[in-house]
Write a protein that holds these residues in place. Structure first.
Motif, PDB file in Angstrom:
ATOM      1  N   LYS A  37      93.386  64.001 -51.762  1.00 47.78           N
ATOM      2  CA  LYS A  37      93.043  63.270 -52.763  1.00 47.78           C
ATOM      3  C   LYS A  37      91.488  62.809 -53.205  1.00 47.78           C
ATOM      4  O   LYS A  37      91.045  62.362 -53.436  1.00 47.78           O
ATOM      5  CB  LYS A  37      94.386  62.363 -52.514  1.00 47.78           C
ATOM      6  N   ASN A  38      90.933  61.788 -51.707  1.00 50.84           N
ATOM      7  CA  ASN A  38      90.157  61.203 -51.230  1.00 50.84           C
ATOM      8  C   ASN A  38      89.104  61.940 -51.803  1.00 50.84           C
ATOM      9  O   ASN A  38      87.965  62.011 -52.392  1.00 50.84           O
ATOM     10  CB  ASN A  38      89.907  59.625 -50.429  1.00 50.84           C
ATOM     11  N   LEU A  39      88.674  62.842 -51.031  1.00 48.67           N
ATOM     12  CA  LEU A  39      87.802  64.208 -51.584  1.00 48.67           C
ATOM     13  C   LEU A  39      87.505  64.418 -52.945  1.00 48.67           C
ATOM     14  O   LEU A  39      86.404  64.386 -53.353  1.00 48.67           O
ATOM     15  CB  LEU A  39      87.756  65.418 -50.774  1.00 48.67           C
ATOM     16  N   VAL A  40      88.907  65.041 -53.171  1.00 51.86           N
ATOM     17  CA  VAL A  40      88.756  64.635 -54.894  1.00 51.86           C
ATOM     18  C   VAL A  40      87.971  64.202 -55.835  1.00 51.86           C
ATOM     19  O   VAL A  40      87.257  64.132 -56.377  1.00 51.86           O
ATOM     20  CB  VAL A  40      89.778  65.090 -55.203  1.00 51.86           C
ATOM     21  N   ASN A  41      88.662  62.595 -55.368  1.00 55.40           N
ATOM     22  CA  ASN A  41      87.876  61.637 -56.204  1.00 55.40           C
ATOM     23  C   ASN A  41      86.825  61.367 -55.658  1.00 55.40           C
ATOM     24  O   ASN A  41      85.962  61.096 -56.791  1.00 55.40           O
ATOM     25  CB  ASN A  41      88.747  60.410 -55.647  1.00 55.40           C
ATOM     26  N   ARG A  42      86.305  61.870 -54.310  1.00 50.26           N
ATOM     27  CA  ARG A  42      84.888  61.460 -54.311  1.00 50.26           C
ATOM     28  C   ARG A  42      83.879  62.558 -54.748  1.00 50.26           C
ATOM     29  O   ARG A  42      82.803  62.325 -55.933  1.00 50.26           O
ATOM     30  CB  ARG A  42      84.357  61.751 -53.119  1.00 50.26           C
ATOM     31  N   VAL A  43      84.671  63.489 -55.166  1.00 49.10           N
ATOM     32  CA  VAL A  43      83.777  64.587 -55.655  1.00 49.10           C
ATOM     33  C   VAL A  43      83.430  64.057 -57.736  1.00 49.10           C
ATOM     34  O   VAL A  43      82.907  64.101 -58.242  1.00 49.10           O
ATOM     35  CB  VAL A  43      84.137  66.457 -56.299  1.00 49.10           C
ATOM     36  N   GLU A  73      76.068  69.002 -48.284  1.00 46.84           N
ATOM     37  CA  GLU A  73      74.489  69.755 -47.909  1.00 46.84           C
ATOM     38  C   GLU A  73      74.872  71.136 -48.292  1.00 46.84           C
ATOM     39  O   GLU A  73      73.777  71.948 -48.777  1.00 46.84           O
ATOM     40  CB  GLU A  73      73.962  69.623 -46.323  1.00 46.84           C
ATOM     41  N   ARG A  74      75.793  71.769 -47.801  1.00 47.09           N
ATOM     42  CA  ARG A  74      76.029  73.366 -48.624  1.00 47.09           C
ATOM     43  C   ARG A  74      76.360  73.512 -49.660  1.00 47.09           C
ATOM     44  O   ARG A  74      76.137  74.607 -50.445  1.00 47.09           O
ATOM     45  CB  ARG A  74      76.436  73.748 -47.811  1.00 47.09           C
ATOM     46  N   CYS A  75      77.687  72.665 -50.152  1.00 48.53           N
ATOM     47  CA  CYS A  75      78.098  72.724 -51.386  1.00 48.53           C
ATOM     48  C   CYS A  75      77.735  72.046 -52.801  1.00 48.53           C
ATOM     49  O   CYS A  75      77.584  71.859 -53.372  1.00 48.53           O
ATOM     50  CB  CYS A  75      79.409  72.134 -51.836  1.00 48.53           C
ATOM     51  N   ASN A  76      76.750  71.186 -52.393  1.00 49.12           N
ATOM     52  CA  ASN A  76      76.771  69.667 -53.247  1.00 49.12           C
ATOM     53  C   ASN A  76      76.872  69.086 -54.225  1.00 49.12           C
ATOM     54  O   ASN A  76      77.251  69.117 -55.438  1.00 49.12           O
ATOM     55  CB  ASN A  76      75.783  70.804 -54.429  1.00 49.12           C
ATOM     56  N   LEU A  77      78.692  69.144 -53.390  1.00 48.85           N
ATOM     57  CA  LEU A  77      79.901  68.749 -53.897  1.00 48.85           C
ATOM     58  C   LEU A  77      80.335  67.308 -54.500  1.00 48.85           C
ATOM     59  O   LEU A  77      80.367  66.231 -54.898  1.00 48.85           O
ATOM     60  CB  LEU A  77      81.171  69.149 -53.640  1.00 48.85           C
ATOM     61  N   ILE A  78      79.544  66.530 -52.406  1.00 52.29           N
ATOM     62  CA  ILE A  78      79.799  65.093 -52.270  1.00 52.29           C
ATOM     63  C   ILE A  78      78.140  64.449 -52.140  1.00 52.29           C
ATOM     64  O   ILE A  78      77.232  65.714 -52.204  1.00 52.29           O
ATOM     65  CB  ILE A  78      80.552  64.373 -51.198  1.00 52.29           C
ATOM     66  N   PHE A  79      77.655  63.805 -52.318  1.00 50.00           N
ATOM     67  CA  PHE A  79      76.560  63.181 -51.443  1.00 50.00           C
ATOM     68  C   PHE A  79      76.931  62.183 -50.599  1.00 50.00           C
ATOM     69  O   PHE A  79      77.525  61.371 -50.209  1.00 50.00           O
ATOM     70  CB  PHE A  79      75.491  62.456 -52.874  1.00 50.00           C
ATOM     71  N   ILE A  80      76.202  62.650 -49.501  1.00 50.68           N
ATOM     72  CA  ILE A  80      75.560  61.900 -48.382  1.00 50.68           C
ATOM     73  C   ILE A  80      73.934  62.107 -47.673  1.00 50.68           C
ATOM     74  O   ILE A  80      73.279  62.721 -48.354  1.00 50.68           O
ATOM     75  CB  ILE A  80      76.316  62.600 -47.168  1.00 50.68           C
ATOM     76  N   GLN A  81      73.185  60.392 -47.971  1.00 42.98           N
ATOM     77  CA  GLN A  81      72.470  60.283 -47.551  1.00 42.98           C
ATOM     78  C   GLN A  81      71.127  60.730 -46.207  1.00 42.98           C
ATOM     79  O   GLN A  81      71.807  61.453 -45.801  1.00 42.98           O
ATOM     80  CB  GLN A  81      72.313  58.753 -47.619  1.00 42.98           C
ATOM     81  N   ASN A  82      70.485  59.844 -45.872  1.00 37.95           N
ATOM     82  CA  ASN A  82      69.928  60.399 -44.438  1.00 37.95           C
ATOM     83  C   ASN A  82      69.743  62.096 -45.091  1.00 37.95           C
ATOM     84  O   ASN A  82      69.465  62.531 -43.452  1.00 37.95           O
ATOM     85  CB  ASN A  82      70.259  59.776 -43.675  1.00 37.95           C
ATOM     86  N   GLY A  83      68.777  62.567 -45.841  1.00 39.76           N
ATOM     87  CA  GLY A  83      68.942  63.920 -45.230  1.00 39.76           C
ATOM     88  C   GLY A  83      69.666  64.882 -45.742  1.00 39.76           C
ATOM     89  O   GLY A  83      70.026  66.051 -45.728  1.00 39.76           O
ATOM     90  N   TYR A  84      71.055  64.646 -45.670  1.00 47.01           N
ATOM     91  CA  TYR A  84      72.277  65.804 -45.443  1.00 47.01           C
ATOM     92  C   TYR A  84      72.533  66.104 -46.930  1.00 47.01           C
ATOM     93  O   TYR A  84      73.322  66.479 -47.493  1.00 47.01           O
ATOM     94  CB  TYR A  84      73.627  64.646 -44.798  1.00 47.01           C
ATOM     95  N   GLY A  85      72.151  65.563 -47.679  1.00 49.22           N
ATOM     96  CA  GLY A  85      71.736  65.683 -50.087  1.00 49.22           C
ATOM     97  C   GLY A  85      71.450  67.494 -49.383  1.00 49.22           C
ATOM     98  O   GLY A  85      70.027  67.767 -49.038  1.00 49.22           O
TER      99      GLY A  85
END
Length: 360
Positions: A85-91, A167-179
């Motif tokens: 649920k947290n990941l769905v909300n994060r997307v 990085e692979r799916c672009n569903l969420i965002f992580i900083q410092n190069g992982y986008g």
């Protein structure tokens, strides 16, 4: 297609941008755009002084917004206690936040061949990835990942899964190069990093500084120094031996803890080092403690001038430079450099607050 654009959030970011542009061939200068985000700092009239140097084609202010500026996003930031649920909300948060930011972006970033972003953990990182705009990330501060790998700390627990979704799916965002749309991330020294990453590229800041001419240094000083005569007067007191014959101790402040505790920290540091010499203070640009009032008896340098810039003045000399968490490796005007570090901070706040890498 325009050449390149830099998005900066601090005075240090702008300083590094100057280093990068001044290391280009002369015929390439004056072709870049500089964007100054007011998200975390007031640049005051820095933009006007930068424009006067002619080093950039345009200098543009950016009223960047945090997610708290959009109350409708709060529901997606709540911890449901369930990973899925947290990941769905994060997307959902990632998409909605980027779309809310879109009207605030002051330029069309697709018009630039290269987009450089310091601190893509700030909102602009969400926008770039959701709107699929390739960019280069740059280290937020000197060797900052060595002490605080924000990408891994903020996403501890199932980091591999979260990194894949970013990085692979672009569903969420992580900083410092992982986008997904981050091409690479420039760091000062890869050897210091506990978690190297394939997108990290090394560009030592000192190499850029060593290639500057005196004319280049003068350009930087004209942009950053608000009161050159005042600064020279201060530096005069920090050059060589004064009449008293005292050694000189420079203390660099940090935006630590609450203001009340921060005052106690620096009173304790002064008490510890004052027997060794005359104390000078260099407030951090984001430090909101009123040092002019609370520590008015000590000479103080302009907070908006990056400490590395003091290297450009050959007469300046300190016996010792002292910092709490600021990296002091770039300082060349002191015989001894002291970084008090995490163990020192343990006495003033919960160690979990400043020992992030140990919790990854």
């Amino acid at each position: 297609m325009k050449e390149r654009i830099y998005i900066c959030h601090t005075y240090y970011h702008v300083y590094v941008t100057f280093l990068k542009e001044l290391n280009r061939p002369r015929e390439q200068r004056g072709q870049a755009t500089l964007v100054l985000s007011s998200l975390s700092i007031d640049f005051e009239r820095l933009g006007e002084r930068i424009e006067a140097t002619g080093l950039f084609e345009a200098v543009i202010p950016f009223d960047e917004k945090r997610d708290t500026a959009f109350p409708e996003l709060a529901r997606y930031r709540q911890d449901t206690g369930n990973l899925v649920k947290n990941l769905v909300n994060r997307v959902k948060f990632t998409r909605k936040f980027a779309r809310a930011l879109a009207p605030t972006i002051p330029v069309n970033l697709r018009e630039y061949g290269d987009v450089y972003v310091f601190c893509d953990s700030d909102p602009i990182g969400y926008y770039l990835n959701v709107y699929r705009i390739p960019y280069h990330a740059l280290e937020d501060g000197l060797n900052c990942l060595k002490n605080y790998d924000a990408a891994r700390y903020d996403n501890r627990g199932h980091f591999g899964l979260k990194a894949f979704l970013s990085e692979r799916c672009n569903l969420i965002f992580i900083q410092n190069g992982y986008g997904k749309y981050c091409k690479d991330m420039e760091v000062n020294d890869i050897s210091l990093l506990k978690y190297p990453y394939r997108k990290y590229v090394q560009q030592p800041r000192q190499e850029l500084v060593e290639r500057l001419t005196q004319e280049d240094k003068d350009i930087i000083l004209r942009a950053f120094v608000r009161d050159m005569e005042g600064l020279k007067a201060q530096l005069g007191g920090a050059g060589g031996d004064d009449a008293s014959g005292q050694d000189k101790i420079l203390i660099l402040t940090d935006p630590l803890c609450t203001l009340e505790i921060r005052e106690r920290i620096f009173r304790d540091i002064i008490a510890r080092f004052e027997p060794e010499g005359k104390i000078f203070l260099k407030p951090h640009p984001r430090d909101e403690l009123d040092y002019r009032t609370l520590f008015g008896e000590y000479p103080q340098f302009d907070a908006t001038v990056p400490m590395e810039m003091l290297n450009f003045f050959p007469g300046i000399h300190f016996k010792k430079v002292v910092a709490v968490l600021t990296e002091v490796g770039a300082i060349q005007f002191a015989e001894e450099k002291v970084r008090l570090g995490e163990a020192f901070m343990d006495k003033y706040e919960d160690p979990l607050i400043h020992r992030q890498n140990e919790q990854i």
